[in-house]
Scaffold this active site. Sequence first.
Site, PDB file in Angstrom:
ATOM      1  N   CYS A   5      37.741  65.761  20.299  1.00 44.73           N
ATOM      2  CA  CYS A   5      37.597  65.795  21.750  1.00 44.73           C
ATOM      3  C   CYS A   5      36.893  64.531  22.254  1.00 44.73           C
ATOM      4  O   CYS A   5      36.105  63.915  21.543  1.00 44.73           O
ATOM      5  CB  CYS A   5      36.796  67.028  22.146  1.00 44.73           C
ATOM      6  SG  CYS A   5      36.636  67.258  23.933  1.00 44.73           S
ATOM      7  N   ASP A   7      34.572  64.530  24.196  1.00 44.64           N
ATOM      8  CA  ASP A   7      33.165  64.879  24.408  1.00 44.64           C
ATOM      9  C   ASP A   7      32.245  63.977  23.588  1.00 44.64           C
ATOM     10  O   ASP A   7      32.379  63.870  22.373  1.00 44.64           O
ATOM     11  CB  ASP A   7      32.958  66.343  24.017  1.00 44.64           C
ATOM     12  CG  ASP A   7      31.622  66.869  24.506  1.00 44.64           C
ATOM     13  OD1 ASP A   7      30.600  66.242  24.216  1.00 44.64           O
ATOM     14  OD2 ASP A   7      31.626  67.906  25.179  1.00 44.64           O
ATOM     15  N   ARG A   9      29.376  64.333  22.604  1.00 41.49           N
ATOM     16  CA  ARG A   9      28.502  64.988  21.615  1.00 41.49           C
ATOM     17  C   ARG A   9      29.167  65.113  20.249  1.00 41.49           C
ATOM     18  O   ARG A   9      28.529  65.452  19.268  1.00 41.49           O
ATOM     19  CB  ARG A   9      28.108  66.384  22.112  1.00 41.49           C
ATOM     20  CG  ARG A   9      27.256  66.345  23.369  1.00 41.49           C
ATOM     21  CD  ARG A   9      27.140  67.710  23.970  1.00 41.49           C
ATOM     22  NE  ARG A   9      28.461  68.159  24.412  1.00 41.49           N
ATOM     23  CZ  ARG A   9      28.714  69.376  24.873  1.00 41.49           C
ATOM     24  NH1 ARG A   9      27.768  70.267  24.946  1.00 41.49           N
ATOM     25  NH2 ARG A   9      29.923  69.703  25.250  1.00 41.49           N
ATOM     26  N   HIS A  66      35.413  71.887  18.863  1.00 43.22           N
ATOM     27  CA  HIS A  66      33.956  72.047  18.965  1.00 43.22           C
ATOM     28  C   HIS A  66      33.605  73.120  19.983  1.00 43.22           C
ATOM     29  O   HIS A  66      34.429  73.500  20.813  1.00 43.22           O
ATOM     30  CB  HIS A  66      33.285  70.719  19.326  1.00 43.22           C
ATOM     31  CG  HIS A  66      33.495  70.287  20.741  1.00 43.22           C
ATOM     32  ND1 HIS A  66      32.510  70.375  21.700  1.00 43.22           N
ATOM     33  CD2 HIS A  66      34.580  69.765  21.365  1.00 43.22           C
ATOM     34  CE1 HIS A  66      32.982  69.912  22.853  1.00 43.22           C
ATOM     35  NE2 HIS A  66      34.231  69.535  22.679  1.00 43.22           N
ATOM     36  N   CYS A  69      33.215  73.377  24.773  1.00 50.29           N
ATOM     37  CA  CYS A  69      34.165  72.321  25.162  1.00 50.29           C
ATOM     38  C   CYS A  69      34.511  72.447  26.647  1.00 50.29           C
ATOM     39  O   CYS A  69      35.092  73.446  27.078  1.00 50.29           O
ATOM     40  CB  CYS A  69      35.433  72.405  24.314  1.00 50.29           C
ATOM     41  SG  CYS A  69      36.615  71.094  24.710  1.00 50.29           S
TER      42      CYS A  69
HETATM   43 ZN   LIG Z   1      35.570  69.165  24.199  1.00 52.10          ZN
END
Ligand SMILES: [Zn+2]
Length: 145
Positions: A5, A7, A9, A66, A69
């Site tokens: 992703c 993202d 993190r 993850h 999300c």
């Molecule tokens: Zn995500």
Amino acid sequence: MVISCCDSRVHVTAIFGAEQGEFFIHRNIANLVPAYLPDGEPHGTSAAVEYAVSALNVSHIIVLGHSSCGGVKGCHDMCTGLAPELEKSSSFVGRWMDILRPGFEKVKHMPDEAERVARLEREAVMVSIENLMTFPFVKSALDKK
Ligand SMILES: [Zn+2]
């Protein structure tokens, strides 16, 4: 190859204890892979899969999902009517999250929203793996092990 992703993190190299440049990494919203669609239009994720398999001959493709999300939650909210802006044809995020609609169909019966969203995060991985198998060069590479 790792498909993860956007993202911030989710740091793929940190998770696997790898060095930068060790993996061929493709990131997109909710780590989704669309189904094979050779329609002459630009497809970034499909291009990355093609290059990884056909040019780099990667031995594995990891779809890394993850928790918490935002992309998956957006899909959930779109499919439950909570995010009508994502239903607009002009929404890039919404049309991207259409890839996960089949996954939502599998979890929509779950009464608890938090559990439903968490399950949908897992479905994002499963849908992507199923869609990877629609690419003839992925299927062919798997057949050759
Ligand atoms: Zn995500």
